[in-house]
Design a protein around this motif. Structure first.
Motif, PDB file in Angstrom:
ATOM      1  N   SER A 270       0.839  -1.198   0.000  1.00 36.32           N
ATOM      2  CA  SER A 270       0.000   0.000   0.000  1.00 36.32           C
ATOM      3  C   SER A 270       0.877   1.253   0.000  1.00 36.32           C
ATOM      4  O   SER A 270       1.823   1.331   0.798  1.00 36.32           O
ATOM      5  CB  SER A 270      -0.907   0.013   1.235  1.00 36.32           C
ATOM      6  OG  SER A 270      -1.609   1.251   1.307  1.00 36.32           O
ATOM      7  N   PRO A 271       0.637   2.210  -0.881  1.00 39.21           N
ATOM      8  CA  PRO A 271       1.430   3.444  -0.907  1.00 39.21           C
ATOM      9  C   PRO A 271       1.442   4.162   0.429  1.00 39.21           C
ATOM     10  O   PRO A 271       2.417   4.826   0.770  1.00 39.21           O
ATOM     11  CB  PRO A 271       0.741   4.287  -1.982  1.00 39.21           C
ATOM     12  CG  PRO A 271       0.082   3.292  -2.870  1.00 39.21           C
ATOM     13  CD  PRO A 271      -0.371   2.177  -1.952  1.00 39.21           C
ATOM     14  N   SER A 272       0.381   3.989   1.231  1.00 34.31           N
ATOM     15  CA  SER A 272       0.335   4.685   2.518  1.00 34.31           C
ATOM     16  C   SER A 272       1.362   4.134   3.497  1.00 34.31           C
ATOM     17  O   SER A 272       1.712   4.785   4.482  1.00 34.31           O
ATOM     18  CB  SER A 272      -1.070   4.582   3.103  1.00 34.31           C
ATOM     19  OG  SER A 272      -1.421   3.224   3.310  1.00 34.31           O
ATOM     20  N   GLU A 273       1.818   2.905   3.250  1.00 36.78           N
ATOM     21  CA  GLU A 273       2.806   2.298   4.136  1.00 36.78           C
ATOM     22  C   GLU A 273       4.245   2.653   3.744  1.00 36.78           C
ATOM     23  O   GLU A 273       5.173   2.337   4.473  1.00 36.78           O
ATOM     24  CB  GLU A 273       2.643   0.772   4.119  1.00 36.78           C
ATOM     25  CG  GLU A 273       1.299   0.303   4.639  1.00 36.78           C
ATOM     26  CD  GLU A 273       1.161  -1.207   4.535  1.00 36.78           C
ATOM     27  OE1 GLU A 273       2.150  -1.848   4.075  1.00 36.78           O
ATOM     28  OE2 GLU A 273       0.091  -1.744   4.886  1.00 36.78           O
ATOM     29  N   SER A 274       4.418   3.314   2.596  1.00 32.95           N
ATOM     30  CA  SER A 274       5.768   3.638   2.106  1.00 32.95           C
ATOM     31  C   SER A 274       6.324   4.863   2.828  1.00 32.95           C
ATOM     32  O   SER A 274       5.628   5.864   3.023  1.00 32.95           O
ATOM     33  CB  SER A 274       5.737   3.919   0.602  1.00 32.95           C
ATOM     34  OG  SER A 274       6.998   4.356   0.161  1.00 32.95           O
ATOM     35  N   THR A 275       7.590   4.769   3.259  1.00 31.66           N
ATOM     36  CA  THR A 275       8.260   5.916   3.893  1.00 31.66           C
ATOM     37  C   THR A 275       9.023   6.753   2.878  1.00 31.66           C
ATOM     38  O   THR A 275       9.405   7.888   3.161  1.00 31.66           O
ATOM     39  CB  THR A 275       9.241   5.418   4.970  1.00 31.66           C
ATOM     40  OG1 THR A 275      10.178   4.516   4.372  1.00 31.66           O
ATOM     41  CG2 THR A 275       8.478   4.712   6.096  1.00 31.66           C
ATOM     42  N   ASN A 276       9.262   6.197   1.724  1.00 28.23           N
ATOM     43  CA  ASN A 276       9.959   6.936   0.658  1.00 28.23           C
ATOM     44  C   ASN A 276       9.330   6.529  -0.666  1.00 28.23           C
ATOM     45  O   ASN A 276       9.738   5.548  -1.287  1.00 28.23           O
ATOM     46  CB  ASN A 276      11.453   6.627   0.650  1.00 28.23           C
ATOM     47  CG  ASN A 276      12.221   7.550  -0.285  1.00 28.23           C
ATOM     48  OD1 ASN A 276      11.685   8.044  -1.268  1.00 28.23           O
ATOM     49  ND2 ASN A 276      13.506   7.767   0.027  1.00 28.23           N
ATOM     50  N   ILE A 277       8.311   7.236  -1.066  1.00 28.48           N
ATOM     51  CA  ILE A 277       7.542   6.862  -2.250  1.00 28.48           C
ATOM     52  C   ILE A 277       8.418   6.871  -3.499  1.00 28.48           C
ATOM     53  O   ILE A 277       8.320   5.973  -4.343  1.00 28.48           O
ATOM     54  CB  ILE A 277       6.343   7.828  -2.422  1.00 28.48           C
ATOM     55  CG1 ILE A 277       5.352   7.621  -1.276  1.00 28.48           C
ATOM     56  CG2 ILE A 277       5.677   7.633  -3.765  1.00 28.48           C
ATOM     57  CD1 ILE A 277       4.166   8.545  -1.332  1.00 28.48           C
ATOM     58  N   VAL A 278       9.283   7.895  -3.633  1.00 28.22           N
ATOM     59  CA  VAL A 278      10.122   7.990  -4.827  1.00 28.22           C
ATOM     60  C   VAL A 278      11.038   6.787  -4.947  1.00 28.22           C
ATOM     61  O   VAL A 278      11.179   6.184  -6.009  1.00 28.22           O
ATOM     62  CB  VAL A 278      10.943   9.302  -4.792  1.00 28.22           C
ATOM     63  CG1 VAL A 278      11.940   9.340  -5.936  1.00 28.22           C
ATOM     64  CG2 VAL A 278      10.028  10.514  -4.834  1.00 28.22           C
ATOM     65  N   LYS A 279      11.637   6.393  -3.823  1.00 31.98           N
ATOM     66  CA  LYS A 279      12.557   5.252  -3.848  1.00 31.98           C
ATOM     67  C   LYS A 279      11.820   3.946  -4.127  1.00 31.98           C
ATOM     68  O   LYS A 279      12.291   3.111  -4.908  1.00 31.98           O
ATOM     69  CB  LYS A 279      13.289   5.168  -2.513  1.00 31.98           C
ATOM     70  CG  LYS A 279      14.273   4.016  -2.436  1.00 31.98           C
ATOM     71  CD  LYS A 279      14.988   3.986  -1.097  1.00 31.98           C
ATOM     72  CE  LYS A 279      15.963   2.817  -1.030  1.00 31.98           C
ATOM     73  NZ  LYS A 279      16.646   2.759   0.298  1.00 31.98           N
ATOM     74  N   ASP A 280      10.658   3.760  -3.506  1.00 31.08           N
ATOM     75  CA  ASP A 280       9.943   2.503  -3.633  1.00 31.08           C
ATOM     76  C   ASP A 280       9.315   2.311  -5.007  1.00 31.08           C
ATOM     77  O   ASP A 280       9.240   1.186  -5.513  1.00 31.08           O
ATOM     78  CB  ASP A 280       8.857   2.417  -2.555  1.00 31.08           C
ATOM     79  CG  ASP A 280       9.466   2.284  -1.158  1.00 31.08           C
ATOM     80  OD1 ASP A 280      10.657   1.915  -1.077  1.00 31.08           O
ATOM     81  OD2 ASP A 280       8.759   2.568  -0.179  1.00 31.08           O
ATOM     82  N   TYR A 281       8.860   3.407  -5.633  1.00 31.61           N
ATOM     83  CA  TYR A 281       8.081   3.266  -6.854  1.00 31.61           C
ATOM     84  C   TYR A 281       8.783   3.778  -8.125  1.00 31.61           C
ATOM     85  O   TYR A 281       8.430   3.351  -9.209  1.00 31.61           O
ATOM     86  CB  TYR A 281       6.743   4.001  -6.709  1.00 31.61           C
ATOM     87  CG  TYR A 281       5.843   3.356  -5.701  1.00 31.61           C
ATOM     88  CD1 TYR A 281       5.085   2.236  -6.038  1.00 31.61           C
ATOM     89  CD2 TYR A 281       5.766   3.838  -4.399  1.00 31.61           C
ATOM     90  CE1 TYR A 281       4.255   1.630  -5.103  1.00 31.61           C
ATOM     91  CE2 TYR A 281       4.956   3.245  -3.467  1.00 31.61           C
ATOM     92  CZ  TYR A 281       4.202   2.129  -3.817  1.00 31.61           C
ATOM     93  OH  TYR A 281       3.400   1.528  -2.899  1.00 31.61           O
TER      94      TYR A 281
END
Length: 803
Positions: free
Chosen positions: A111-122
């Motif tokens: 879930s995107p809400s669980e990501s602490t670094n959206i740019v890095k993860d996606y």
């Protein structure tokens, strides 16, 4: 309205989940029989079943035939619609645009809400460096909104032809699109466009460049992306219409760096570099189509441009050779073996690198037909500049006169006269690999010097090679050279001094002889005693002004330095010059009063007024000396040369007085005066001084000294007297007027008191010296038949008028 929207968004996914759940339950097999639970760690676990996504799989035939691509839009309808028009799909090449699983994965979806670094993860799978500004799957601002204020068509036409033809307004103007409520008042220049979103790596370079640093310091004139690349009309770099295409770079960079206002505001050290580059060898090569020739970016960099003192600068003194080596590898490698680079690496700032000799933007070609001439210019402007600098000589313990000795040698003198065969500095010392004579590789090393000389002098010997050094080879040789110089110096003083004394004796003797001869002649007054004093005062003040004035303008001339030796410091020179100026001005006012108040003065002024007849006499006189006219014109009391000189003196005195006063008291010039007044006064004062001095030397002194009839000089300036023969020779018309008046007086037609001043002065002067005026004039009539005939004709004419 918002509640209704969220309600619909919640119901639709549940509807599809219910439909697919029913279908899944229709499968007659269990996926886990063959597959592991791949969605166990996914956000979809416990929410959907396999068949909810893989709706096409209903039996085991998929093992051989495979399944269809999953359609995430079944549940995520809004995001699926936004994806079709997002930046990825508009810029895709072929079918390489990312789909849902490219960013979110397949089964282990977090879930995107669980990501602490959206740019890095996606985004990091494709983008190593990116700026994240908008929420994912956000709807772009419509062009229609922009069109409410902006003329879209005006921008759309160039945009359609640019590399950004598939972008929308909001793609670049992202900040504005997200802050429409404060646009345009609330957005600064930095928020105008967001090039960093896509070009983040380049942006990082630009941020650390002099342009980027300046922008962070608040200097908005510093170059931003669109200043160099354009805004809506950005083309491919390879497009020759692109602003950063090699042939266009000079003009692009010159828009700022050639702008006088920009240069002045930011105190730029180099003026008009773009224009200078266009005239250089590099600029001309690029203009001719050689696009791999050096341009602005070749030397300064592209986005990482730095000034000379910034770390990593390509144009710092110690990095210039490394910049030039990219094109000029062979010569740069030679230079790096020279004493210049050896010293430069040690931190000697005076040691020249490439641009110290060749300059930067206005580099000229030296492989042309005028090769020798171009090298000579470099030699005079670079080699001599350092090797004649006394500060460098003292600082590094050098002799400092090598270049001057070269200039005094045959080679140097012949080069200055334009000889293309005479040796230049580089002919003996080399071009780039220049080394001192104590280096074995040096061209002037003791074992190499003969070979060097033999390049031009095939028969050169060791003695010959040593003789043409810039310095004396030994102490004894220097002593002999100095002795010979001193010997000839004093020999010149004694010999020429003796000649001057010898000729002075002859000159003085001839003057005295002519003076003695003149005492036996009948003389008439040319100047009164008052006028003699005026003339001597004028002569003295003028010569003093000329000497002290030119001593200021030419302080290093031999005569000016000589005056300093005798105590004429600047203060002394200044005071003498001003005293002489006051004397001349006072004399000028006195002279004006003399012309107005005295009878003699009024007579002089009346006879000095220019007339049309003076121009005719000037033409006739020139024709006479050209042997076209057979008779010389007869002149009145003052001929055209004397009148021209007198009024030129009046003009020069007024001009020099006014400009001199302004230069003496420049602070009196107020706001009423134009800004150029003081500077123009200085120019006029100097050139008027040259004009006046040359006029005296060429014009006045010719007629009173160098004219064969007057040589060695006219004595009128001393005693004011002129022989009757000389007066008649040059002022025959005036003499005739005197005779005519004398005759009228003798015949009773005129009283003596009615005679003109000049006639009365003549007669009284004769009488004062014990001569009978009647006898003198009658003698002249008896000696000159033409004069007698003229008088008779005038008498007959007078009688005819009376009858």
């Amino acid at each position: 309205m918002k509640f209704f929207r969220y309600f619909i968004l919640s119901i639709v996914p549940l509807f599809f989940l219910t439909a697919t759940y029913t279908n899944t339950r229709g499968q007659d097999f269990n996926c886990l029989d063959c597959h592991e639970n791949l969605i166990q760690k996914s956000v979809h676990n416990e929410i959907i079943e396999c068949g909810d996504c893989h709706t096409d799989i209903t039996d085991e035939e998929h093992i051989e035939n495979g399944g269809q691509k999953v359609n995430c839009g079944i549940c995520h309808t809004e995001n699926a619609d936004l994806q079709k028009t997002d930046i990825h799909h508009r810029l895709k090449v072929g079918n390489r645009a990312p789909d849902c699983k490219t960013c979110h994965g397949t089964h282990e979806i977090k879930s995107p809400s669980e990501s602490t670094n959206i740019v890095k993860d996606y985004c990091s799978k494709c983008h190593t460096n990116i700026v994240y500004t908008n929420p994912f799957h956000s709807k772009a601002v419509s062009k229609n909104i922009c069109a409410e204020c902006h003329n879209i068509e005006e921008h759309q036409t160039p945009l359609n032809q640019s590399v950004h033809s598939k972008l929308n307004c909001a793609d670049c103007h992202n900040h504005i699109a997200n802050n429409l409520s404060t646009h345009p008042e609330g957005n600064g220049l930095k928020q105008a466009a967001d090039c960093y979103l896509c070009h983040s790596k380049i942006a990082a370079e630009h941020r650390e460049s002099i342009h980027g640093i300046s922008l962070r310091e608040g200097i908005n004139e510093a170059a931003q992306c669109w200043d160099c690349h354009g805004s809506h009309d950005i083309l491919q770099v390879q497009n020759e219409k692109n602003k950063v295409f090699p042939s266009n770079l000079a003009a692009t960079c010159g828009r700022c760096h050639d702008d006088p206002n920009f240069v002045q505001k930011f105190s730029m050290s180099i003026k008009s570099p773009g224009h200078s580059y266009s005239l250089s060898v590099h600029g001309k090569l690029v203009e001719a189509g050689k696009l791999d020739a050096a341009t602005c970016v070749t030397c300064h960099g592209v986005h990482d441009i730095k000034n000379r003192i910034m770390p990593g600068s390509r144009i710092s003194s110690f990095n210039v050779p490394n910049t030039c080596i990219h094109c000029h590898k062979e010569v740069t490698e030679e230079y790096k073996k020279s004493i210049h680079w050896i010293q430069a690496k040690k931190g000697v700032k005076e040691a020249p690198v490439c641009n110290d000799c060749h300059s930067e933007h206005d580099i000229v070609a030296i492989n042309t037909i005028q090769k020798k001439e171009e090298i000579r210019k470099i030699q005079e402007e670079t080699c001599f500049k350092c090797h004649q600098d006394p500060i460098i000589a003292i600082r590094y313990g050098l002799i400092g006169n090598e270049a001057r000795n070269y200039q005094d040698s045959y080679h140097g003198l012949a080069v200055m006269r334009g000889d293309t065969d005479a040796a230049l500095c580089i002919d003996c010392h080399g071009v780039h690999k220049i080394l001192p004579k104590n280096y074995p590789e040096s061209t002037v090393y003791k074992s190499n010097i003969i070979t060097t000389c033999q390049k031009c002098h095939l028969d050169a010997t060791e003695l010959f090679a040593k003789s043409y050094s810039h310095i004396s080879q030994t102490a004894s040789a220097k002593n002999i050279e100095d002795f010979v110089k001193s010997l000839y110096f004093w020999l010149i003083i004694i010999v020429i001094g003796g000649m001057v004394l010898h000729n002075a004796l002859i000159f003085i003797y001839e003057i005295r002889k002519k003076r003695k001869k003149g005492k036996n002649e009948i003389t008439i007054p040319r100047f009164t005693k008052n006028e003699v004093v005026q003339h001597i005062t004028l002569l003295t003040s003028f010569i003093t002004l000329a000497i002290t004035g030119f001593a200021l303008k030419y302080p290093v001339s031999w005569w000016a330095e000589g005056l300093q030796i005798f105590g004429m410091s600047e203060t002394v020179r200044q005071n003498i010059h001003r005293i002489a100026a006051i004397v001349m001005i006072v004399l000028s006012f006195y002279h004006v009063l003399y012309l107005i108040v005295t009878r003699r003065g009024r007579d002089v002024l009346l006879n000095l007024i220019p007339k049309l007849d003076d121009a005719r006499q000037a033409v006739d006189n020139i024709l006479y000396y050209l042997r076209i006219n057979k008779s010389k014109p007869e002149f009145d009391k003052y001929d055209y040369t004397e009148k021209a000189e007198y009024w030129a003196l009046v003009w020069g005195t007024v001009v020099m007085g006014i400009t001199g006063f302004i230069l003496w008291f420049p602070t009196i010039v107020g706001e009423w005066a134009p800004v150029w007044l003081i500077k123009v006064s200085e120019i006029v004062h100097f050139y008027e001084a040259i004009l006046a001095t040359l006029a005296i030397l060429v014009w006045h002194w010719f007629f009173v000294i160098f004219h064969p009839r007057e040589y060695p000089m006219s004595f009128v300036w001393i005693d004011g007297k002129m022989s009757l023969d000389s007066y008649r020779h040059h002022h025959e018309r005036h003499f005739k007027k005197i005779i005519l008046q004398w005759y009228k007086m003798k015949s009773g037609n005129m009283q003596r008191k009615d005679l003109k001043y000049s006639t009365e002065l003549f007669l009284s002067t004769f009488e004062k010296h014990g001569l009978n005026p009647d006898e003198v004039i009658q003698t002249e009539l008896n000696k000159d038949p033409k004069l007698r005939v003229w008088l008779e004709q005038e008498i007959e004419g007078t009688k005819s008028e009376l009858n």
